[in-house]
Write a protein that holds these residues in place. Sequence first.
Motif, PDB file in Angstrom:
ATOM      1  N   ASP A 457       0.838  -1.192   0.000  1.00  0.00           N
ATOM      2  CA  ASP A 457       0.000   0.000   0.000  1.00  0.00           C
ATOM      3  C   ASP A 457       0.876   1.246   0.000  1.00  0.00           C
ATOM      4  N   HIS A 458       0.604   2.194  -0.921  1.00  0.00           N
ATOM      5  CA  HIS A 458       1.309   3.483  -0.873  1.00  0.00           C
ATOM      6  C   HIS A 458       0.932   4.232   0.401  1.00  0.00           C
ATOM      7  N   ASP A 459      -0.352   4.043   0.812  1.00  0.00           N
ATOM      8  CA  ASP A 459      -0.887   4.756   1.972  1.00  0.00           C
ATOM      9  C   ASP A 459       0.039   4.735   3.179  1.00  0.00           C
ATOM     10  N   SER A 460       0.562   3.552   3.483  1.00  0.00           N
ATOM     11  CA  SER A 460       1.383   3.422   4.682  1.00  0.00           C
ATOM     12  C   SER A 460       2.834   3.795   4.419  1.00  0.00           C
ATOM     13  N   HIS A 461       3.145   4.161   3.164  1.00  0.00           N
ATOM     14  CA  HIS A 461       4.548   4.450   2.833  1.00  0.00           C
ATOM     15  C   HIS A 461       4.812   5.915   2.504  1.00  0.00           C
ATOM     16  N   VAL A 462       3.754   6.653   2.173  1.00  0.00           N
ATOM     17  CA  VAL A 462       3.965   8.009   1.659  1.00  0.00           C
ATOM     18  C   VAL A 462       3.479   9.063   2.638  1.00  0.00           C
ATOM     19  N   ASP A 463       4.304  10.065   2.862  1.00  0.00           N
ATOM     20  CA  ASP A 463       3.861  11.248   3.604  1.00  0.00           C
ATOM     21  C   ASP A 463       3.171  12.145   2.583  1.00  0.00           C
ATOM     22  N   PHE A 464       1.865  12.232   2.668  1.00  0.00           N
ATOM     23  CA  PHE A 464       1.112  12.882   1.594  1.00  0.00           C
ATOM     24  C   PHE A 464       1.345  14.392   1.509  1.00  0.00           C
ATOM     25  N   ASP A 465       1.918  14.956   2.562  1.00  0.00           N
ATOM     26  CA  ASP A 465       2.246  16.383   2.488  1.00  0.00           C
ATOM     27  C   ASP A 465       3.543  16.597   1.727  1.00  0.00           C
ATOM     28  N   GLU A 466       4.427  15.656   1.860  1.00  0.00           N
ATOM     29  CA  GLU A 466       5.702  15.786   1.148  1.00  0.00           C
ATOM     30  C   GLU A 466       6.085  14.451   0.511  1.00  0.00           C
ATOM     31  N   PRO A 467       5.428  14.106  -0.570  1.00  0.00           N
ATOM     32  CA  PRO A 467       5.728  12.807  -1.176  1.00  0.00           C
ATOM     33  C   PRO A 467       7.182  12.765  -1.663  1.00  0.00           C
TER      34      PRO A 467
ATOM     35  N   ASP B   8      -2.163  20.989 -14.993  1.00  0.00           N
ATOM     36  CA  ASP B   8      -2.924  21.906 -14.153  1.00  0.00           C
ATOM     37  C   ASP B   8      -2.030  22.299 -12.974  1.00  0.00           C
ATOM     38  N   LEU B   9      -1.488  23.506 -13.044  1.00  0.00           N
ATOM     39  CA  LEU B   9      -0.511  23.915 -12.028  1.00  0.00           C
ATOM     40  C   LEU B   9      -1.132  23.998 -10.629  1.00  0.00           C
ATOM     41  N   THR B  10      -2.465  24.138 -10.558  1.00  0.00           N
ATOM     42  CA  THR B  10      -3.079  24.227  -9.228  1.00  0.00           C
ATOM     43  C   THR B  10      -3.115  22.864  -8.551  1.00  0.00           C
ATOM     44  N   LYS B  11      -2.838  21.831  -9.300  1.00  0.00           N
ATOM     45  CA  LYS B  11      -2.902  20.493  -8.720  1.00  0.00           C
ATOM     46  C   LYS B  11      -1.538  19.900  -8.387  1.00  0.00           C
ATOM     47  N   CYS B  12      -0.495  20.482  -8.940  1.00  0.00           N
ATOM     48  CA  CYS B  12       0.827  19.876  -8.775  1.00  0.00           C
ATOM     49  C   CYS B  12       1.278  19.949  -7.322  1.00  0.00           C
ATOM     50  N   THR B  13       1.773  18.815  -6.812  1.00  0.00           N
ATOM     51  CA  THR B  13       2.245  18.788  -5.420  1.00  0.00           C
ATOM     52  C   THR B  13       3.767  18.729  -5.353  1.00  0.00           C
ATOM     53  N   ASP B  14       4.422  18.899  -6.466  1.00  0.00           N
ATOM     54  CA  ASP B  14       5.886  18.906  -6.507  1.00  0.00           C
ATOM     55  C   ASP B  14       6.481  17.590  -6.011  1.00  0.00           C
ATOM     56  N   CYS B  15       5.863  16.470  -6.323  1.00  0.00           N
ATOM     57  CA  CYS B  15       6.406  15.195  -5.837  1.00  0.00           C
ATOM     58  C   CYS B  15       7.592  14.749  -6.676  1.00  0.00           C
ATOM     59  N   GLY B  16       7.690  15.262  -7.902  1.00  0.00           N
ATOM     60  CA  GLY B  16       8.844  14.923  -8.736  1.00  0.00           C
ATOM     61  C   GLY B  16       8.695  13.608  -9.477  1.00  0.00           C
ATOM     62  N   ALA B  17       7.507  13.004  -9.420  1.00  0.00           N
ATOM     63  CA  ALA B  17       7.319  11.709 -10.080  1.00  0.00           C
ATOM     64  C   ALA B  17       7.529  11.815 -11.591  1.00  0.00           C
ATOM     65  N   CYS B  18       7.048  12.920 -12.207  1.00  0.00           N
ATOM     66  CA  CYS B  18       7.189  13.060 -13.660  1.00  0.00           C
ATOM     67  C   CYS B  18       8.656  13.136 -14.065  1.00  0.00           C
ATOM     68  N   VAL B  19       9.426  13.871 -13.262  1.00  0.00           N
ATOM     69  CA  VAL B  19      10.857  14.011 -13.550  1.00  0.00           C
ATOM     70  C   VAL B  19      11.544  12.651 -13.445  1.00  0.00           C
ATOM     71  N   LEU B  20      11.206  11.946 -12.375  1.00  0.00           N
ATOM     72  CA  LEU B  20      11.794  10.627 -12.140  1.00  0.00           C
ATOM     73  C   LEU B  20      11.422   9.655 -13.260  1.00  0.00           C
ATOM     74  N   ALA B  21      10.152   9.685 -13.648  1.00  0.00           N
ATOM     75  CA  ALA B  21       9.684   8.782 -14.703  1.00  0.00           C
ATOM     76  C   ALA B  21      10.406   9.072 -16.008  1.00  0.00           C
ATOM     77  N   CYS B  22      10.595  10.371 -16.304  1.00  0.00           N
ATOM     78  CA  CYS B  22      11.284  10.770 -17.530  1.00  0.00           C
ATOM     79  C   CYS B  22      12.719  10.256 -17.525  1.00  0.00           C
ATOM     80  N   GLN B  23      13.362  10.425 -16.378  1.00  0.00           N
ATOM     81  CA  GLN B  23      14.752   9.972 -16.284  1.00  0.00           C
ATOM     82  C   GLN B  23      14.842   8.464 -16.485  1.00  0.00           C
ATOM     83  N   GLN B  24      13.879   7.730 -15.881  1.00  0.00           N
ATOM     84  CA  GLN B  24      13.973   6.271 -15.943  1.00  0.00           C
ATOM     85  C   GLN B  24      13.642   5.738 -17.330  1.00  0.00           C
ATOM     86  N   ILE B  25      12.613   6.298 -17.960  1.00  0.00           N
ATOM     87  CA  ILE B  25      12.209   5.747 -19.251  1.00  0.00           C
ATOM     88  C   ILE B  25      13.249   6.076 -20.317  1.00  0.00           C
TER      89      ILE B  25
END
Lengths: 523, 264
Positions: A457-467, B8-25
Amino acid sequence: MSRFWRLVFWTLSALFAISALIRFGGGLGAATNLSNEFPWGLWIGFDILVGVGLAAGGFVIAATVHIFQIKKYEPLARSVVLTAFLGYLLVIIALMFDIGRPYRIWHPLVMGNPHSVMFEVALCVMLYTMVLALEFSPLVLKRLNLKAPMRFIHAIYLPLVVIGVLLSTLHQSSLGTLFVIVPNKLHPLWYTTLLPVFFFLSAIAAGLAMAIFESFLSYRAFGKRLEQDLLEGISRIIVVLLAVVLVWRAIDLDDRDALHLAFQVTPESVMFWGEMGLGLILPMLLFMLPKIRASHGGLFFAATLTIMGFIINRLNVSVTGFAQSSGVNYVPSLIEWLVTIGIVAFGFALFGLAVQHLDVFGPERVGKSELRIPQLVPTPLRTIPGKPLLGLWALLLIGFVLMGFTMRRPAEGTLAAGADESTGVATAHTPARVPLSLIDGLEFPMAEDSPGVVVFDHDSHVDFDEPECRSCHVSDFAIVHDAAVPSAPMLMEAMDEGRLCGRCHDDETAFGVDECELCHEEE
Amino acid sequence: MTAAILTDLTKCTDCGACVLACQQINGLPAVEQPTKLSDTAWTIVRQSRGVSIRKHCMHCLDPTCASVCPVGALRSTPEGPVVYEESRCIGCRYCMLACPFDVPTYEWHSAHPKVQKCSMCFENRVQYGDQPACTSVCPAGATIFGDRDELIGEAYSRIAAAPDRYVDHIYGLEEAGGTSVMFLSGIPFAALGFATDLDTEPYPRLTWNILSQVPNIVGIGGVTLAGVYWVISRRMTLERLNHGLEVDEEAEASRRIPENGGES
């Protein structure tokens, strides 16, 4: 050549060779100060734009002599065609330095994109270099006393000249068209859709000024030169061209509401006046004075100014004009300078060789005794009083130094910050919390001896404020979905070695992997 | 369909997943937070005024880079993505100069440099019907993949549903003649460092207007030059016939005048 000049030449050649090694060994990044923000620099601005432009005399004089049949200028034709031919050879050498993959320089010929200005320039330059080689060949053929090829060249000379004029018109102007595609990047003092017209007209003026310039230099070096009335004739044409450019550019600036920018003190306006004031208006006025036109030294001075104005113009369009929009301060590297200087020196040397061995200036019409001037010993300027000219040279030098100082640009950051505040937009912006949609209930493949399936589960692994995707999705668990689930079972041995879950589940960062039931579901 | 991305910039949480995915693929080095596009960072997330902003190739509908490339190394695919063919590239960097969004980057330290930029995962995913790696991993649904027209519809309905939340503008709808990558924002785009002074007409038109005149210049110019030569030659022949040798002698004499003597 004197010993001194020979030493200079070989030193430059050695430095050039070292620069070439660095450039071709380590790439453009090792040799230049170019960057993603500033992809074109001195080599394009000077070696190519200036190189091609200064060679424009070739087609102008060829047209004058062979199409308009003003035969008076025939003696001029040889030296300008030679200049043009050498100029284009040097441009091609410079191009080999500047393009990232010089061994593919032929690609435009077979993969051409007709919508690309660069393609058109490449094609014209390549064809025109061939035309120039043919136009220039009679001098060599005559020297080698080859009659049959000579007759052939004579037979095709007129079509050759016509083709040369057309090709030149196209690519001289197209070098300006290259920059028509960057309306938002090139400074408004230079950006205009009329760039091709201005490039064409200024190239003709500069190409003709080169004829005067060379005549003077070869007189100093070899005692060979052109007649004064010819030089005077072309100086009048230069005046007309410069005047047309001046008026047209002023009208164009006014049309685009950019004229006021020339009267603000900015690095751009200083460079603009360097180009327009010192390099266009001043030589135009000088050429208009009969006294200057009558003096070889005066003509040389005004021609030099014209050429410098032309050089500044091309550097302004290709370098100065991009300083603001690029946000970086590009200054050519030492190697960029060395390559450029090396290529110019090479050009002078080739021209010198040609003057010595080929009949470049035609039959000498001036008495032999007068020509016996010791090589490279400057003679005092005649006709025109020396002092005013000296003063002008000094003024020019001071102008250039000042220009150099004002080119230091204030830090871009402070400007940008100021501009930002004026928009008066709220700076605080927190994205509304959106629930992250992450994969849950992911079943990992089981090994044969597994005590039970592991459901992630991601739920128990991710801090949703700072993923922090990176803490897991680096090597073992690829982030892209179709590769995220390991296809092979994950073995406990790997985790004990600190891989897979063991990266974090090591009893320190997170609980260890000793107790099966913490992760494995009981059957 | 035109493959497109809406961020949608109002939704982005800055998790960096897109950057990471780009690097990996794409097999790029796993740099943690690249802040500038480079040959090894084809998408980045930059910060401005507390907003996290993705930046990558805009995939213009009429791409400037493709129009300026002398060898057709950059081209627009029928599906939308703008792709790069390394084997054609000569490394002239005109694409970098011309791109209105400053996207293409260069392998400056290679002796065989390539131009690098986001290809919208065309070669390895989109052409097989998959979505790009970056949109496939975005956990916030901030950057999504779809047909351009549908995404424009989606963007309009988002703005209509929450006019307080969004600036009434879809960035990329008209910029540079329209792009396949579009943005929604809660703060004016100009304040976030987006280029907002761009033309709404495609840029390639600027040079094509001039370039398309080439055949005319060659045709008209060639005929004119040949005509001028013909007329002048004829007149000179006539002059010789009318005046016999006198004229020739005069011409010869005028040539022999020593320097400074002959005013033209």
